[in-house]
Design a protein around this motif. Structure first.
Motif, PDB file in Angstrom:
ATOM      1  N   THR A 153      42.168  61.853  54.887  1.00  0.00           N
ATOM      2  CA  THR A 153      43.454  62.291  55.282  1.00  0.00           C
ATOM      3  C   THR A 153      44.105  63.158  54.220  1.00  0.00           C
ATOM      4  O   THR A 153      45.337  63.397  54.273  1.00  0.00           O
ATOM      5  N   THR A 201      38.385  63.883  48.624  1.00  0.00           N
ATOM      6  CA  THR A 201      39.500  64.470  49.612  1.00  0.00           C
ATOM      7  C   THR A 201      39.396  65.838  50.001  1.00  0.00           C
ATOM      8  O   THR A 201      39.824  66.229  50.780  1.00  0.00           O
ATOM      9  N   PRO A 229      42.835  68.588  53.835  1.00  0.00           N
ATOM     10  CA  PRO A 229      42.284  67.361  54.094  1.00  0.00           C
ATOM     11  C   PRO A 229      41.281  67.519  55.223  1.00  0.00           C
ATOM     12  O   PRO A 229      41.467  68.410  55.976  1.00  0.00           O
ATOM     13  N   ARG A 255      44.374  66.179  59.193  1.00  0.00           N
ATOM     14  CA  ARG A 255      45.409  66.327  58.712  1.00  0.00           C
ATOM     15  C   ARG A 255      46.197  64.693  59.068  1.00  0.00           C
ATOM     16  O   ARG A 255      45.868  64.200  60.231  1.00  0.00           O
ATOM     17  N   PRO A 256      47.017  64.091  58.439  1.00  0.00           N
ATOM     18  CA  PRO A 256      47.466  62.808  58.808  1.00  0.00           C
ATOM     19  C   PRO A 256      48.111  62.641  60.051  1.00  0.00           C
ATOM     20  O   PRO A 256      48.019  61.719  60.914  1.00  0.00           O
ATOM     21  N   ALA A 285      45.807  62.011  63.235  1.00  0.00           N
ATOM     22  CA  ALA A 285      44.857  60.662  62.969  1.00  0.00           C
ATOM     23  C   ALA A 285      45.675  59.839  63.575  1.00  0.00           C
ATOM     24  O   ALA A 285      46.925  59.669  63.477  1.00  0.00           O
ATOM     25  N   LEU A 334      51.267  59.590  59.851  1.00  0.00           N
ATOM     26  CA  LEU A 334      50.014  59.325  60.668  1.00  0.00           C
ATOM     27  C   LEU A 334      50.510  58.039  61.764  1.00  0.00           C
ATOM     28  O   LEU A 334      51.244  57.346  61.417  1.00  0.00           O
TER      29      LEU A 334
END
Length: 301
Positions: A142, A150, A157, A160-161, A164, A187
C-alpha cells in the motif's frame, strides 16, 4: 463468481522470512489433491533466488533487492494466467508474494485487496525485529516503506490504502510491543474482534462491499494460513492464540468469490515442516477446495 478455469501457480518464495519451510506449501496442498478438486491446470513453478542472511543495509529488510527483482517475474506469471482468461491460484511462499500478485493487477488497472491474515503486517523496517518483509507486506503493497519495494516499476502504490481491507487480524499485542505502525485511517480494518462482533457473514459482506465499488476493476484475495485458529493451524512460524475457524474462513471466501469481482487468490505461510500429523494442511486444503469448487458450481470430492 468465477466461471472460468483455475490455474495454479507455484510461488515458493521464502525471501520475506529468516526461516525456511513455507516453500513446501505448494507441494503439500497439491498432495492433498487441490488441483484435482478444483479442476485446475498447473501453470508452472517459479524459481526463487538464493537468500542472504544479512539485512539489506539501505532498507533494513532481508533480501530486499531479491524481492524487488523477483516480484515482477511473479507478476509476469500471474498476468499470463489472466491473459489466458483464467483465475490464478498462487501457492506461496511467504506473504511478500503479494507484491508480485498486486503488481500484475496494477499493470492492468485499479484493483482492491482482501487481506485475510492473522497479522496486520504493517511493520516498518526499523521496528521489525528480524527485518522480515513478511511482517511488512501490507505496508509495502500500500506504499508505506522503502521505495525499492513500494514503487515497483514506478507503479506504487500497488494498491491504494483505501482499496484494501485488513480482515480478521489479531496481533494487536505484538504490534504494540514492537512498535508497528498503525494501519492508515483510509485502509478499511475489520480485525478479529470486529468480525466476532459483526458475525462472519456480515463482516465478510462489509469487506466485499468496500472492494466492489464502481471505481475498482476487481479485487484480489490474500489468505495467510495463520488467519486460522492456532488450535487447528499450528503449522506457522509465528503463532498467536485464537483465529478463525475453518467454517468462518470458508464463509469469508464464499462471500468474496460470489461477488463476481474476485480475480485471483494466493495462499501463504503454511509450513509443512511444522505439521506433524498433516491435519493442518488437510484442513486448509479442504477449505480452499470446497469454496473454490463451489464457486464454479462443481463439488469438491
Amino acid at each position: 463468481m468465477p466461471t472460468f478455469p483455475y490455474a495454479i501457480l507455484d510461488a515458493p518464495s521464502t525471501l520475506g522470512l529468516a526461516t525456511d519451510g513455507v516453500e513446501r506449501l505448494p507441494d503439500r496442498l497439491l498432495d492433498h489433491g487441490l488441483a484435482q478438486r478444483i479442476h485446475a491446470r498447473r501453470a508452472g513453478r517459479l524459481a526463487v533466488p538464493p537468500k542472504d542472511p544479512a539485512r539489506d543495509p539501505e532498507t533494513g529488510i532481508l533480501n530486499a533487492a531479491a524481492i524487488a527483482a523477483w516480484s515482477p517475474r511473479l507478476a509476469d506469471a500471474v498476468e499470463a494466467v489472466l491473459d489466458a482468461g483464467q483465475f490464478p491460484v498462487v501457492l506461496g511462499g511467504d506473504c511478500t508474494i503479494v507484491l508480485g500478485s498486486m503488481l500484475a493487477l496494477r499493470r492492468r488497472g485499479r484493483y482492491g485487496l482482501l487481506f485475510i491474515d492473522g497479522n496486520a503486517d504493517f511493520f516498518q523496517p526499523e521496528a521489525e525485529p528480524n527485518g522480515e518483509g513478511a511482517s511488512m507486506d501490507l505496508a509495502l503493497v500500500t506504499g508505506h516503506g522503502p521505495s525499492l519495494l513500494t514503487d515497483l516499476e514506478g507503479r506504487g502504490p500497488l494498491v491504494r490504502p483505501e482499496d484494501a481491507v485488513a480482515f480478521a487480524y489479531r496481533d494487536h499485542e505484538d504490534q504494540q510491543e514492537y512498535g508497528s505502525r498503525p494501519l492508515p485511517k483510509t485502509l478499511r480494518a475489520i480485525d478479529l474482534p470486529a468480525v466476532r462482533a459483526m458475525g462472519i457473514e456480515a463482516a465478510a459482506r462489509a469487506a466485499v462491499d468496500h472492494l466492489t465499488r464502481e471505481e475498482l476493476d476487481g479485487f484480489f484475495i490474500h489468505v495467510d494460513a495463520d488467519c486460522l485458529d492456532d488450535a487447528i493451524m499450528p503449522a506457522v512460524d509465528f503463532r498467536v492464540p485464537g483465529g478463525l475457524s475453518r467454517d468462518e474462513l470458508g464463509t469469508a471466501l464464499r462471500v468474496a468469490l460470489a461477488s463476481g469481482k474476485a480475480v485471483g487468490i494466493e495462499i501463504t505461510i503454511y509450513n509443512p515442516r511444522l505439521d506433524e500429523d498433516g491435519s493442518a494442511g488437510r484442513g486448509l486444503a479442504d477449505v480452499l477446495s470446497n469454496e473454490l469448487a463451489a464457486a464454479r458450481g462443481t463439488a469438491a470430492p
